[in-house]
Scaffold this motif. Sequence first.
Motif, PDB file in Angstrom:
ATOM      1  N   ASP A  54      15.225  -0.474  -3.017  1.00 35.68           N
ATOM      2  CA  ASP A  54      14.027  -0.232  -2.222  1.00 35.68           C
ATOM      3  C   ASP A  54      14.446  -0.283  -0.747  1.00 35.68           C
ATOM      4  OD1 ASP A  54      10.747  -1.859  -1.834  1.00 35.68           O
ATOM      5  OD2 ASP A  54      11.782  -0.279  -0.714  1.00 35.68           O
ATOM      6  N   TRP A  60       5.625  -1.670  11.806  1.00 34.82           N
ATOM      7  CA  TRP A  60       6.353  -2.293  10.674  1.00 34.82           C
ATOM      8  C   TRP A  60       7.583  -1.455  10.302  1.00 34.82           C
ATOM      9  CZ3 TRP A  60       4.706  -7.124   9.998  1.00 34.82           C
ATOM     10  CH2 TRP A  60       3.403  -7.412  10.464  1.00 34.82           C
ATOM     11  N   SER A  94       6.402 -10.731   2.262  1.00 35.71           N
ATOM     12  CA  SER A  94       5.560 -10.073   3.269  1.00 35.71           C
ATOM     13  C   SER A  94       4.179 -10.729   3.328  1.00 35.71           C
ATOM     14  CB  SER A  94       5.449  -8.562   2.974  1.00 35.71           C
ATOM     15  OG  SER A  94       4.658  -7.920   3.949  1.00 35.71           O
ATOM     16  N   ASN A  97      11.270  -8.803   3.887  1.00 30.52           N
ATOM     17  CA  ASN A  97       9.932  -9.338   3.604  1.00 30.52           C
ATOM     18  C   ASN A  97       9.897 -10.814   3.229  1.00 30.52           C
ATOM     19  OD1 ASN A  97       8.066  -6.958   3.883  1.00 30.52           O
ATOM     20  ND2 ASN A  97       9.690  -6.115   2.615  1.00 30.52           N
ATOM     21  N   TYR A 112       9.414  -7.812  -1.387  1.00 32.67           N
ATOM     22  CA  TYR A 112       8.123  -7.119  -1.345  1.00 32.67           C
ATOM     23  C   TYR A 112       8.387  -5.633  -1.502  1.00 32.67           C
ATOM     24  CZ  TYR A 112       3.548  -5.423   0.206  1.00 32.67           C
ATOM     25  OH  TYR A 112       2.335  -4.791   0.275  1.00 32.67           O
ATOM     26  N   HIS A 113       7.632  -5.035  -2.428  1.00 31.50           N
ATOM     27  CA  HIS A 113       7.851  -3.604  -2.734  1.00 31.50           C
ATOM     28  C   HIS A 113       6.524  -2.862  -2.725  1.00 31.50           C
ATOM     29  CE1 HIS A 113      11.902  -4.843  -3.855  1.00 31.50           C
ATOM     30  NE2 HIS A 113      11.362  -5.797  -4.570  1.00 31.50           N
ATOM     31  N   GLY A 114       5.581  -3.327  -1.873  1.00 34.34           N
ATOM     32  CA  GLY A 114       4.261  -2.734  -1.885  1.00 34.34           C
ATOM     33  C   GLY A 114       3.368  -3.477  -2.867  1.00 34.34           C
ATOM     34  N   GLU A 145       8.567 -11.728   8.117  1.00 32.89           N
ATOM     35  CA  GLU A 145       8.643 -10.300   8.434  1.00 32.89           C
ATOM     36  C   GLU A 145       9.887 -10.050   9.287  1.00 32.89           C
ATOM     37  OE1 GLU A 145       5.101  -8.830   6.513  1.00 32.89           O
ATOM     38  OE2 GLU A 145       6.966  -7.953   7.247  1.00 32.89           O
ATOM     39  N   VAL A 202      12.759   1.187   1.678  1.00 32.13           N
ATOM     40  CA  VAL A 202      11.596   1.563   2.492  1.00 32.13           C
ATOM     41  C   VAL A 202      11.741   0.989   3.893  1.00 32.13           C
ATOM     42  CG1 VAL A 202       9.104   1.170   2.782  1.00 32.13           C
ATOM     43  CG2 VAL A 202      10.000   1.897   0.569  1.00 32.13           C
ATOM     44  N   MET A 203      12.218  -0.263   3.981  1.00 27.38           N
ATOM     45  CA  MET A 203      12.363  -0.878   5.304  1.00 27.38           C
ATOM     46  C   MET A 203      13.789  -0.740   5.834  1.00 27.38           C
ATOM     47  SD  MET A 203      11.850  -4.805   6.600  1.00 27.38           S
ATOM     48  CE  MET A 203      10.090  -4.928   6.357  1.00 27.38           C
ATOM     49  N   SER A 223       3.253   6.662   0.491  1.00 24.87           N
ATOM     50  CA  SER A 223       3.499   5.304   0.978  1.00 24.87           C
ATOM     51  C   SER A 223       4.692   4.714   0.235  1.00 24.87           C
ATOM     52  CB  SER A 223       2.269   4.412   0.714  1.00 24.87           C
ATOM     53  OG  SER A 223       2.118   4.197  -0.686  1.00 24.87           O
ATOM     54  N   GLY A 224       5.203   3.625   0.759  1.00 25.56           N
ATOM     55  CA  GLY A 224       6.276   2.927   0.072  1.00 25.56           C
ATOM     56  C   GLY A 224       5.815   2.371  -1.263  1.00 25.56           C
ATOM     57  N   THR A 225       4.557   1.926  -1.293  1.00 24.51           N
ATOM     58  CA  THR A 225       3.997   1.417  -2.560  1.00 24.51           C
ATOM     59  C   THR A 225       4.047   2.474  -3.643  1.00 24.51           C
ATOM     60  OG1 THR A 225       2.516  -0.177  -1.489  1.00 24.51           O
ATOM     61  CG2 THR A 225       1.853   0.629  -3.660  1.00 24.51           C
ATOM     62  N   GLU A 264      15.251  -5.099  -2.518  1.00 19.49           N
ATOM     63  CA  GLU A 264      15.511  -4.722  -1.121  1.00 19.49           C
ATOM     64  C   GLU A 264      16.961  -5.100  -0.870  1.00 19.49           C
ATOM     65  OE1 GLU A 264      11.771  -7.203   0.303  1.00 19.49           O
ATOM     66  OE2 GLU A 264      12.575  -6.080   1.978  1.00 19.49           O
ATOM     67  N   LYS A 281       8.212   4.584   5.588  1.00 17.86           N
ATOM     68  CA  LYS A 281       8.291   4.242   7.013  1.00 17.86           C
ATOM     69  C   LYS A 281       8.948   5.356   7.848  1.00 17.86           C
ATOM     70  CE  LYS A 281       8.206  -0.682   5.865  1.00 17.86           C
ATOM     71  NZ  LYS A 281       6.944  -1.216   6.407  1.00 17.86           N
ATOM     72  N   SER A 314      -4.876  -3.805   6.419  1.00 17.65           N
ATOM     73  CA  SER A 314      -3.701  -4.369   5.753  1.00 17.65           C
ATOM     74  C   SER A 314      -3.627  -5.833   6.180  1.00 17.65           C
ATOM     75  CB  SER A 314      -2.425  -3.605   6.136  1.00 17.65           C
ATOM     76  OG  SER A 314      -1.409  -3.899   5.214  1.00 17.65           O
TER      77      SER A 314
HETATM   78  P1  KE4 Z   1       3.756   0.715   2.157  1.00 16.87           P
HETATM   79  O1  KE4 Z   1       2.964   0.920   0.887  1.00 16.87           O
HETATM   80  O2  KE4 Z   1       3.182  -0.397   3.020  1.00 16.87           O
HETATM   81  O3  KE4 Z   1       4.016   1.997   2.927  1.00 16.87           O
HETATM   82  O4  KE4 Z   1       5.246   0.250   1.724  1.00 16.87           O
HETATM   83  C1  KE4 Z   1       5.377  -0.875   0.884  1.00 16.87           C
HETATM   84  C2  KE4 Z   1       6.758  -1.457   1.077  1.00 16.87           C
HETATM   85  C3  KE4 Z   1       7.712  -1.235   0.100  1.00 16.87           C
HETATM   86  N1  KE4 Z   1       8.965  -1.736   0.223  1.00 16.87           N
HETATM   87  C4  KE4 Z   1       9.316  -2.458   1.311  1.00 16.87           C
HETATM   88  C5  KE4 Z   1      10.713  -3.002   1.408  1.00 16.87           C
HETATM   89  C6  KE4 Z   1       8.372  -2.713   2.348  1.00 16.87           C
HETATM   90  O5  KE4 Z   1       8.739  -3.454   3.430  1.00 16.87           O
HETATM   91  C7  KE4 Z   1       7.069  -2.204   2.229  1.00 16.87           C
HETATM   92  C8  KE4 Z   1       6.001  -2.456   3.271  1.00 16.87           C
HETATM   93  N2  KE4 Z   1       6.351  -3.329   4.344  1.00 16.87           N
HETATM   94  C9  KE4 Z   1       5.246  -4.046   4.934  1.00 16.87           C
HETATM   95  C10 KE4 Z   1       5.802  -4.946   6.042  1.00 16.87           C
HETATM   96  N3  KE4 Z   1       6.728  -5.898   5.551  1.00 16.87           N
HETATM   97  C11 KE4 Z   1       4.186  -3.148   5.449  1.00 16.87           C
HETATM   98  C12 KE4 Z   1       3.214  -3.794   6.400  1.00 16.87           C
HETATM   99  C13 KE4 Z   1       1.901  -4.061   5.723  1.00 16.87           C
HETATM  100  O6  KE4 Z   1       1.867  -4.438   4.530  1.00 16.87           O
HETATM  101  O7  KE4 Z   1       0.882  -3.885   6.429  1.00 16.87           O
END
Ligand code: KE4
Length: 428
Positions: free
Chosen positions: A239, A61, A157, A211, A144-146, A400, A241-242, A116-118, A206, A267, A23
Amino acid sequence: MKREKSQAFFEQAQRSLPGGVNSPVRAFKAVGGNPLFIKKASGCTLTDVDGNQFIDYVLSWGPMILGHAHPQVIDAIQKTAALGTSFGAPSPLEIHLAELVQKFFPLMERLRFVNSGTEATMSAIRLARGFTKRNKIIKCEGGYHGHGDSLLVKAGSGATTLGVPDSLGVPPDLARDTITVPYNDLHTLRKILETEGNQIACIIIEPVPGNMGTVIPKDGFLPGLRELTKPFGTLLIFDEVMCGFRASAGGAQERYGIRPDLTCLGKVIGGGLPVGAFGGRQDIMDQIAPLGPVYQAGTLSGNPIAMAAGIQTLELLKDSAVYEQLEARAAALEAGIHAAAKRAETTIQTNRVGSQMTLFFNDKPVTCYQDALKSDLARFARFHQNLLENGVYFPPSQFEAFFLSTAHTPDDIEKTVEAVYQAFKNSR
Ligand code: KE4
């Protein structure tokens, strides 16, 4: 600080993994130097392959809200793994975690687990498009949403950290359907909705950004956002996720009393294993296959071991004392950082919501992405490297957030504040 083994692993990793990482933000590109390769983690401590130990504020994270290798979470993982690692068929564990998530996020009348959050956000916007039969979406610049194609438009991010907020490879025709607005700016949002609101499937946001660094919603922004979308039938997707479980136990929607149509999580709900989820109004979620015409699927979705880690984590988060402790420790750290900045005659800003926080090298308050971009990135890089030398591990990017866990003790906070003071002084 010895770094020979990390250096050797980094050289070897680059012979099989692009950039030596899985990543981008882990590559330390924004702060200089090379990434540390981690051997183990326990509580709030990371130990790298050279034996260096760090007080960890990245916490993978966000997920490690109970600290690393929490005994009860590890026990749940081990016991579940012994019964089989993946069935590709439903298991009672999925119901257990779903019902637990609903205790924290009751507006998720129906939800679906992903990995995953993505996947959660990608699925949520497909669902919003299917439900409304519209193609356009709105996101905030710096949000940032993935890495889903429609969401890599002015993304925060790692995308901002590496200077690629608009990724190559996203078809321009697709990107054109993503409209971006500044966070905390109802005026711009209102103008866009008034001109094309009936073509917009959803706003994905968010509610407490992390991010672009952490940014605090201005009074009235989130309620205004909710009210603005209703007349146009534009869905509101939070969103979380964080900021879920970070802004409060029930996330930003609980902290600020907002009723989104859909919520994305990740997360924390996996307790350190790969879990995401999207969910919300039943009338919308019933459009998801196999009930409805919006397709979404996943081989490892609802994986039993990941469910077990999430269940144990959320069971422990039900104790209100956990959030009293997280708030006290986070507030103490923020106060300590400001005291250290005063001592070191350094101008900084901090934005904190619950146990999620960002320290900006910036002369002015940071209320949106454009403000964040004006931060002193070179100073942040020197500060980050100095902190590492002093045994504290912050996220390797100004864009971040960092996090507290229940494993951080007052003594850890005290050590961190001293390290921050030294890093302020030595990074001038
Ligand atoms: P993942 O696909 O990384 O699990 O989640 C994506 C995502 C979606 N929405 C929000 C608000 C997020 O913060 C994230 C992922 N966060 C990042 C750090 N800011 C993950 C770390 C990385 O990309 O390695």
